[in-house]
Design an enzyme around this catalytic site. Structure first.
Site, short mmCIF file in Angstrom:
data_model
loop_
_atom_site.label_atom_id
_atom_site.label_comp_id
_atom_site.label_asym_id
_atom_site.label_seq_id
_atom_site.Cartn_x
_atom_site.Cartn_y
_atom_site.Cartn_z
N ARG A 26 0.82 -1.22 0.00
CA ARG A 26 0.00 0.00 0.00
C ARG A 26 0.84 1.26 0.00
NH1 ARG A 26 -2.71 -3.80 2.83
NH2 ARG A 26 -1.75 -3.16 4.80
N GLU A 59 1.91 -5.90 13.65
CA GLU A 59 0.81 -5.89 14.62
C GLU A 59 0.18 -7.29 14.64
OE1 GLU A 59 -2.33 -3.18 13.60
OE2 GLU A 59 -3.36 -3.46 15.50
P1 AMP Z 1 3.70 -1.90 12.00
O1 AMP Z 1 4.96 -2.53 11.53
O2 AMP Z 1 3.11 -2.58 13.20
O3 AMP Z 1 3.83 -0.39 12.20
O4 AMP Z 1 2.61 -2.13 10.87
C1 AMP Z 1 2.56 -1.33 9.74
C2 AMP Z 1 2.38 -2.12 8.48
O5 AMP Z 1 1.38 -3.11 8.61
C3 AMP Z 1 1.95 -1.21 7.34
O6 AMP Z 1 2.61 -1.64 6.17
C4 AMP Z 1 0.46 -1.41 7.25
O7 AMP Z 1 0.05 -1.50 5.91
C5 AMP Z 1 0.18 -2.73 7.99
N1 AMP Z 1 -0.82 -2.60 9.05
C6 AMP Z 1 -0.62 -2.85 10.37
N2 AMP Z 1 -1.73 -2.66 11.09
C7 AMP Z 1 -2.66 -2.26 10.22
C8 AMP Z 1 -4.04 -1.85 10.36
N3 AMP Z 1 -4.66 -1.84 11.54
N4 AMP Z 1 -4.69 -1.46 9.24
C9 AMP Z 1 -4.07 -1.44 8.03
N5 AMP Z 1 -2.80 -1.80 7.84
C10 AMP Z 1 -2.08 -2.22 8.92
#
Ligand code: AMP
Length: 176
Positions: A58, A95
């Protein structure tokens, strides 16, 4: 323009307990999509960025447009196993689960000022891995920008201490 109106919340996707922030409802609308890309580019237009590096998949939706607007090159940071040439890689916690990303070894030159871009900041694990990749290649992380930042208990910014961080939309993770 309130860009948050264009983000769709999808509960329990891709697994129970995750509130997925869907950007497709923003991208499909011409004016909010253009506004999003322009706001990102405007934030960094004075910073002498040499490359925009976006994270699959994305991040690419906005990254190519932002690189075009800034008049700089675009670097693809991809999920592991997707790039054909010699790569450098980094692992990170999501996450929901864990994963690895990689980048072509020659994507960034030593001393390049790089803007890292993704759709969303949650725990910051993905973005921190992207910073490590850029720095391994000799690049300088000039900043990180996200369309959405989940605020509250995830503390994504704590994983990215010392970096210049911006986000266009802040959404409290607890309120979902
Ligand atoms: P993080 O590494 O935990 O900051 O997660 C960020 C990455 O995971 C990004 O590339 C987002 O596209 C995806 N992502 C994590 N949580 C979500 C969420 N609640 N909604 C959409 N995309 C998420």
């Amino acid at each position: 323009m309130d860009l948050s109106k264009y983000i769709r919340n999808v509960p329990n996707w891709p697994k129970h307990g995750v509130q997925f922030k869907d950007i497709t409802t923003l991208c499909k609308e011409a004016i909010p999509f253009r506004e999003t890309c322009e706001r990102i580019a405007n934030q960094y237009k004075e910073k002498k960025i040499i490359k925009v590096a976006a994270i699959e998949a994305r991040g690419y939706v906005f990254g190519g447009v932002v690189a075009y607007l800034l008049g700089v090159g675009f670097v693809l940071i991809r999920k592991i196993g997707k790039l054909p040439y010699t790569t450098i890689d980094e692992s990170y916690e999501l996450e929901y689960g864990s994963d690895s990303i990689h980048m072509h070894i020659d994507a960034i030159s030593s001393g390049d000022k790089v803007l890292i871009l993704d759709d969303l900041l949650a725990t910051g694990g993905t973005a921190a891995a992207a910073c490590r990749l850029v720095e391994k290649a000799g690049g300088i992380v000039e900043g990180l920008i996200f369309v959405i930042e989940l605020t509250g208990s995830l503390h994504g910014r704590d994983n990215l201490k010392g970096y210049d961080i911006h986000s266009l939309i802040k959404m409290p993770v607890e309120d979902e």
